[in-house]
Design an enzyme around this catalytic site. Structure first.
Site, PDB file in Angstrom:
ATOM      1  N   LYS A 255       0.823  -1.143  -0.152  1.00  0.00           N
ATOM      2  CA  LYS A 255       0.087  -0.291  -0.123  1.00  0.00           C
ATOM      3  C   LYS A 255       1.027   1.215   0.021  1.00  0.00           C
ATOM      4  O   LYS A 255       1.699   1.243   0.867  1.00  0.00           O
ATOM      5  CB  LYS A 255      -0.916  -0.026   1.346  1.00  0.00           C
ATOM      6  CG  LYS A 255      -1.642   1.306   1.468  1.00  0.00           C
ATOM      7  CD  LYS A 255      -2.529   1.415   2.728  1.00  0.00           C
ATOM      8  CE  LYS A 255      -2.677   2.628   3.250  1.00  0.00           C
ATOM      9  NZ  LYS A 255      -3.788   2.568   4.374  1.00  0.00           N
ATOM     10  N   ASP A 260      -2.353  10.226   3.355  1.00  0.00           N
ATOM     11  CA  ASP A 260      -3.882   9.976   3.618  1.00  0.00           C
ATOM     12  C   ASP A 260      -4.432  10.958   4.431  1.00  0.00           C
ATOM     13  O   ASP A 260      -4.288  11.159   5.808  1.00  0.00           O
ATOM     14  CB  ASP A 260      -3.732   8.645   4.223  1.00  0.00           C
ATOM     15  CG  ASP A 260      -5.193   8.188   4.556  1.00  0.00           C
ATOM     16  OD1 ASP A 260      -6.196   8.891   4.118  1.00  0.00           O
ATOM     17  OD2 ASP A 260      -5.195   7.146   5.371  1.00  0.00           O
ATOM     18  N   LYS A 267      -9.760  13.214   7.925  1.00  0.00           N
ATOM     19  CA  LYS A 267      -9.184  12.977   9.423  1.00  0.00           C
ATOM     20  C   LYS A 267      -9.117  14.421  10.325  1.00  0.00           C
ATOM     21  O   LYS A 267      -9.088  15.238   9.460  1.00  0.00           O
ATOM     22  CB  LYS A 267      -7.556  12.448   9.357  1.00  0.00           C
ATOM     23  CG  LYS A 267      -7.687  11.094   8.712  1.00  0.00           C
ATOM     24  CD  LYS A 267      -6.305  10.464   8.858  1.00  0.00           C
ATOM     25  CE  LYS A 267      -6.157   9.205   8.013  1.00  0.00           C
ATOM     26  NZ  LYS A 267      -6.824   8.108   9.029  1.00  0.00           N
ATOM     27  N   ASP A 278       2.079   6.577   5.025  1.00  0.00           N
ATOM     28  CA  ASP A 278       0.765   5.723   5.053  1.00  0.00           C
ATOM     29  C   ASP A 278       1.525   5.054   3.651  1.00  0.00           C
ATOM     30  O   ASP A 278       0.483   3.923   3.151  1.00  0.00           O
ATOM     31  CB  ASP A 278      -0.439   6.344   4.707  1.00  0.00           C
ATOM     32  CG  ASP A 278      -1.460   5.457   4.889  1.00  0.00           C
ATOM     33  OD1 ASP A 278      -1.320   4.441   5.578  1.00  0.00           O
ATOM     34  OD2 ASP A 278      -2.698   5.785   4.519  1.00  0.00           O
ATOM     35  N   ASP A 337     -12.095   7.256   3.711  1.00  0.00           N
ATOM     36  CA  ASP A 337     -10.690   7.148   4.565  1.00  0.00           C
ATOM     37  C   ASP A 337     -10.112   5.697   4.883  1.00  0.00           C
ATOM     38  O   ASP A 337      -9.205   5.248   5.221  1.00  0.00           O
ATOM     39  CB  ASP A 337     -10.742   7.728   6.153  1.00  0.00           C
ATOM     40  CG  ASP A 337      -9.686   7.969   6.817  1.00  0.00           C
ATOM     41  OD1 ASP A 337      -8.465   7.720   6.045  1.00  0.00           O
ATOM     42  OD2 ASP A 337      -9.779   8.129   7.971  1.00  0.00           O
ATOM     43  N   GLU A 339      -9.165   3.626   2.552  1.00  0.00           N
ATOM     44  CA  GLU A 339      -8.698   3.901   1.163  1.00  0.00           C
ATOM     45  C   GLU A 339      -7.664   2.725   0.844  1.00  0.00           C
ATOM     46  O   GLU A 339      -7.639   2.337  -0.433  1.00  0.00           O
ATOM     47  CB  GLU A 339      -8.206   5.207   0.741  1.00  0.00           C
ATOM     48  CG  GLU A 339      -6.726   5.427   1.296  1.00  0.00           C
ATOM     49  CD  GLU A 339      -6.554   5.188   2.664  1.00  0.00           C
ATOM     50  OE1 GLU A 339      -7.470   5.568   3.404  1.00  0.00           O
ATOM     51  OE2 GLU A 339      -4.919   5.110   3.263  1.00  0.00           O
ATOM     52  N   ARG A 341      -7.524  -0.478   1.521  1.00  0.00           N
ATOM     53  CA  ARG A 341      -8.023  -1.654   0.954  1.00  0.00           C
ATOM     54  C   ARG A 341      -8.440  -1.643  -0.478  1.00  0.00           C
ATOM     55  O   ARG A 341      -8.371  -2.656  -1.291  1.00  0.00           O
ATOM     56  CB  ARG A 341      -9.222  -2.175   1.842  1.00  0.00           C
ATOM     57  CG  ARG A 341     -10.365  -1.434   2.069  1.00  0.00           C
ATOM     58  CD  ARG A 341     -11.092  -1.641   3.095  1.00  0.00           C
ATOM     59  NE  ARG A 341     -10.516  -1.117   4.336  1.00  0.00           N
ATOM     60  CZ  ARG A 341     -11.147  -1.052   5.760  1.00  0.00           C
ATOM     61  NH1 ARG A 341     -12.141  -1.656   5.646  1.00  0.00           N
ATOM     62  NH2 ARG A 341     -10.431  -0.720   6.666  1.00  0.00           N
TER      63      ARG A 341
HETATM   64  N1  BES Z   1      -3.827   4.809   6.964  1.00  0.00           N
HETATM   65  C1  BES Z   1      -4.951   4.577   7.811  1.00  0.00           C
HETATM   66  C2  BES Z   1      -4.760   3.616   9.131  1.00  0.00           C
HETATM   67  C3  BES Z   1      -3.408   4.079  10.252  1.00  0.00           C
HETATM   68  C4  BES Z   1      -4.196   4.736  11.151  1.00  0.00           C
HETATM   69  C5  BES Z   1      -2.223   4.014   9.816  1.00  0.00           C
HETATM   70  C6  BES Z   1      -3.360   5.200  12.201  1.00  0.00           C
HETATM   71  C7  BES Z   1      -1.332   4.283  10.912  1.00  0.00           C
HETATM   72  C8  BES Z   1      -1.880   4.973  11.933  1.00  0.00           C
HETATM   73  C9  BES Z   1      -6.446   4.043   7.024  1.00  0.00           C
HETATM   74  O1  BES Z   1      -6.392   4.274   5.786  1.00  0.00           O
HETATM   75  C10 BES Z   1      -7.539   4.406   7.799  1.00  0.00           C
HETATM   76  O2  BES Z   1      -7.461   5.377   7.595  1.00  0.00           O
HETATM   77  N2  BES Z   1      -8.013   3.571   8.363  1.00  0.00           N
HETATM   78  C11 BES Z   1      -9.117   3.908   9.176  1.00  0.00           C
HETATM   79  C12 BES Z   1     -10.276   2.705   8.727  1.00  0.00           C
HETATM   80  C13 BES Z   1     -11.788   3.086   8.947  1.00  0.00           C
HETATM   81  C14 BES Z   1     -12.210   4.296   8.374  1.00  0.00           C
HETATM   82  C15 BES Z   1     -12.697   1.796   8.835  1.00  0.00           C
HETATM   83  C16 BES Z   1      -8.862   3.775  10.517  1.00  0.00           C
HETATM   84  O3  BES Z   1      -8.251   2.890  10.932  1.00  0.00           O
HETATM   85  O4  BES Z   1      -9.708   4.441  11.155  1.00  0.00           O
HETATM   86 ZN    ZN Z   2      -4.629   4.903   4.876  1.00  0.00          ZN
HETATM   87 MN    MN Z   3      -7.305   6.297   5.530  1.00  0.00          MN
END
Ligand code: BES
Ligand code: ZN
Ligand code: MN
Length: 489
Positions: A255, A260, A267, A278, A337, A339, A341
């Protein structure tokens, strides 16, 4: 990289000397010679410090005589318990404690040549620093350490043991550089051009832009990218090292979200700068490919990275949009967010369809939930294949890049059921990392596969023995070890 040299055991007459000492060991060889040359100063200091060689213990002796600026004793613990990570950590402790010395000699005459090389690797790994953007650093804040000479009775053997380790260390440094870069510099096109430079190592590198991906039907990946003025890229890196060119490849997918913001599901501001890393999954895949090429691994390997920037804009993807993935499956995007996946969905399908892999391992900073579950000690491992999962776990233990296996089960699928499309991209808070893995699994088409959720491991807020604070390059050494242990001719 710190300059590492190997030389025949002989007591140095200037600079710093390091003694690596097993627990309860008696003075021998260079240690004994140094103690005599300093009139017993070393023995006296170690006695006062109650230093017995315990694992992870160190003792610095300043200006002990015999021309030496410092003597550093580093404990390895009991000889029978010494592991690769013990030796690397000792090397890391040396680089950290002696950063203000210019030349350091390590008395490794009680170690096997391969062990001496591992100490050197640890020192090199800890000596890394990302200082591209510093223009005003004071001299006293910089590391002066330039040359580390490992003293051993078999310098040629130690040097040849170090050769492949150096290839891996260079891969780690490439990953750390990429992950450390600020997001205004490292957008997808820049990241792709850094990949192209790997052709110098003998890798074949292909880059696809939005046009090519559009033609292929990468609707999931391109939906994430559409809000950004920085165009998406997919990079495919090929390493052909197996005797048989037709040998099925091992495939790694990363990824690579170069920033992000969350997109329209934006966010909160606090800590958003962390989202420059990310792309650490892609960074690890790139460093791994450099490592495999750098040590001329006898394997056919392919690394693929999906590179996008997730931005909100007038052209950004909306919550509620339905996209069609390259696999043909449709996805309702509930949360922009989630994204990562979406990016992995298209790249994984492409990888399994085009390259008929032996297995696929993907790495992604995928969910905050994995940090809640495992903290910063283990990466999350999800796999449809027990033997692959076990091999990964072992490789993680051996290199100190630990993995903990998490479940996959059809019962979680109801959480990602959509009312209007084949699936939705979020499954709610319960088991957030698991529903993300269930989602990705729909794009692997039954190939042996493992998904590593590295959100808690890609970046470190404090120094560790072989990892300075910052980008860790987690995954590079583990996957290099997986290949070395099981997939080379
Ligand atoms: N890149 C983030 C996950 C992440 C969070 C990585 C903190 C490193 C530190 C990912 O794209 C994301 O935003 N995931 C969300 C998913 C949710 C919207 C289902 C999350 O983990 O909050
Ligand atoms: Zn992300
Ligand atoms: Mn995200």
């Amino acid at each position: 990289m710190l300059d590492i040299a190997f030389a025949k055991s002989a007591l140095p007459t200037s600079g710093a000397l390091v003694l690596v000492i097993h627990e309860d060991e008696k003075p021998y060889g260079l240690w004994q010679q140094a103690d005599e040359a300093t009139g017993g100063a070393i023995a006296r200091a170690l006695e006062v410090a109650e230093f017995k060689g315990g694992k992870g213990k160190t003792c610095v002796i300043l200006a002990p005589g015999a021309g030496l600026s410092r003597v550093l004793a580093v404990g390895l613990g009991k000889e029978g318990d010494v592991k690769q990570t013990t030796l690397e950590d000792a090397g890391g402790a040396i680089a950290s404690a002696l950063a203000r010395e210019t030349t350091v000699a390590v008395a490794a005459d009680s170690l096997k040549p391969g062990q001496a090389a591992e100490v050197a690797l640890g020192a090199a790994l800890r000596g890394y620093r990302f200082d591209r953007y510093r223009t005003k650093e004071k001299d006293e804040d910089k590391s002066k350490l330039a040359v580390l000479t490992v003293l051993t009775d078999h310098p040629a053997r130690a040097k040849s043991a170090f050769e492949p380790l150096k290839g891996v260390a260079n891969g780690v440094f490439l990953t750390r550089d990429l992950v450390s870069e600020p997001p205004n510099v490292l957008h997808p096109a820049e990241m792709a051009s850094r990949c192209q430079k790997l052709s110098e190592l003998g890798l074949k590198v292909e880059v696809l832009g939005p046009k090519e991906m559009g033609k292929l039907g990468f609707g999931a990946l391109l939906g994430v990218a559409q809000g950004s003025v920085n165009e998406a890229r997919m990079v495919v890196m090929h390493w052909q090292g197996a005797k048989k060119t037709s040998e099925k490849p091992v495939v790694f997918v990363g990824k690579g979200v170069t920033f992000d913001t969350g997109g329209i599901s934006i966010k909160p501001a606090g800590g958003m700068e962390d989202m420059k890393w990310d792309m650490a999954g892609a960074g690890a895949v790139i460093g791994l490919m450099a490592a495999l090429a750098g040590r001329k691994a006898k394997v056919n390997a392919i690394g693929l990275v999906g590179l996008v920037e997730n931005m909100p804009s007038g052209n950004a993807q909306r919550p509620g949009d339905v996209v069609k993935s390259y696999s043909g499956q449709t996805i309702e995007v509930i949360n922009t967010d989630a994204e990562g996946r979406l990016v992995l969905a298209d790249v994984l399908w492409y990888a399994q369809e085009k390259y008929d892999p032996k297995f696929m391992v993907n790495l992604a900073t995928l969910t905050g939930a994995i940090i809640i579950g495992l903290g910063h000690e283990y990466g999350g491992l999800f796999s449809n294949n027990d033997s692959l999962a076990e091999r990964l776990t072992k490789a993680g233990e051996a290199t100190g890049e630990k993995l903990w296996r998490m479940p996959l089960h059809d019962n979680y699928d109801k959480q990602i059921k959509s009312d209007i499309a084949d699936m939705k991209n979020v499954g709610g808070r319960p088991g957030g990392s698991i529903t993300a893995a269930q989602f990705i699994q729909r794009f692997v088409n039954k190939k042996p596969w493992a998904h590593l959720d590295i959100a808690g491991m890609a970046w470190s807020s404090k120094d560790a023995p072989t990892i300075p604070k910052g980008a860790t390059a987690y995954g590079v050494r583990m996957l290099d070890r997986l290949v070395a242990d099981h997939y080379e001719d």
